[in-house]
Design a protein around this motif. Structure first.
Motif, mmCIF file in Angstrom:
data_model
loop_
_atom_site.group_PDB
_atom_site.id
_atom_site.type_symbol
_atom_site.label_atom_id
_atom_site.label_comp_id
_atom_site.label_asym_id
_atom_site.label_seq_id
_atom_site.Cartn_x
_atom_site.Cartn_y
_atom_site.Cartn_z
ATOM 1 N N LEU A 148 43.099 -2.084 18.208
ATOM 2 C CA LEU A 148 44.115 -1.154 17.711
ATOM 3 C C LEU A 148 43.452 -0.126 16.808
ATOM 4 N N ILE A 175 44.388 3.326 14.651
ATOM 5 C CA ILE A 175 45.425 4.191 14.090
ATOM 6 C C ILE A 175 44.754 5.430 13.508
ATOM 7 N N LYS A 189 46.353 5.672 18.211
ATOM 8 C CA LYS A 189 47.758 6.026 18.020
ATOM 9 C C LYS A 189 47.850 6.902 16.773
ATOM 10 N N ASP A 243 52.660 -2.011 15.999
ATOM 11 C CA ASP A 243 51.665 -1.647 17.007
ATOM 12 C C ASP A 243 50.702 -2.806 17.270
ATOM 13 N N CYS A 254 50.084 -4.817 20.849
ATOM 14 C CA CYS A 254 48.814 -4.918 21.584
ATOM 15 C C CYS A 254 48.365 -6.361 21.773
#
Length: 225
Positions: free
Chosen positions: A143, A145, A200, A219, A223
């Motif tokens: 992930l 960000i 993201k 998020d 995932c």
């Protein structure tokens, strides 16, 4: 992609410009998940402070890189020590941040700190905040960000941070310095500030800290599926 798909300790990277709130968000997300935290910006600021203490010019790339390689740094909870001296508040001063922004463009400095940053990756997981965590340091993070906020909101946040710590500040000066730092970070040849292709983008201009943290946690849950 699941956290363990790559056979690695999972990492959540939170990149973004100065005062976008990434440090606060990273600590809150890590606390919620029981993960460790890497404040990569602190390493660059510590390098800057070591250079300032040693009288090293920010134009001397080799000397700055040498300071980065031999940093005597210790992180203990909320405390940060440089050569045994607690410097957590000192490295947040604007002149230290401006020095750090100048020398962060040097390839030799970035290379000197790269493996030190990667060594923070340990079970059960890591939340890493900075400017190139998702693009360079942890490109396999499940992930990524990219946290943004409009410059006015970021300047207000930084102003409040400094005032709350008893550090005098001027809002107009902060905004000007911030825009100059953004330009340097985005235009540098090595590891420019930019979202990873699979990041993201999260705009926190109108979000509270709690809402931003929850968005990242949502998020993360997504995932894992």
């Amino acid at each position: 992609m699941t956290a363990n798909a790559a056979g690695q300790v999972p990492v959540i990277t939170i990149d973004g410009p100065t005062a976008s709130g990434k440090g606060t968000i990273a600590h809150r997300v890590a606390q919620a998940l029981g993960f460790a935290v890497l404040d990569s910006g602190a390493l660059y600021r510590l390098t800057a402070l070591a250079c300032l203490d040693a009288g090293v010019s920010p134009q001397d790339e080799a000397a700055v890189a040498a300071q980065a390689q031999r940093l005597d740094v210790r992180f203990e909870g909320d405390n940060i020590y440089l050569q045994g001296r607690e410097v957590g508040a000192l490295i947040r001063q604007e002149h230290v941040g401006n020095y750090a922004s100048q020398v962060a463009a040097y390839p030799a400095v970035r290379q000197a700190l790269l493996e030190r940053q990667r060594a923070f990756r340990s079970a059960p997981g890591l939340v890493a905040d900075g400017r190139d965590m998702g693009t360079i340091v942890f490109p396999d993070a499940p992930l990524k960000i990219f946290l943004v906020a409009d410059p006015g909101a970021r300047a207000q946040r930084r102003y409040k941070q400094l005032i709350d710590k008893g550090i005098s500040a001027n809002l107009d000066d902060l905004l000007r310095d911030m825009l100059e730092r953004d330009a340097r970070d985005m235009q540098r040849a090595v590891a420019p500030l930019a979202p990873a292709a699979d990041a993201k983008v999260l705009d926190s201009s109108q979000l509270t800290i709690e809402q931003t943290v929850q968005a990242v946690l949502d998020d993360w849950q997504a995932c894992q599926r």
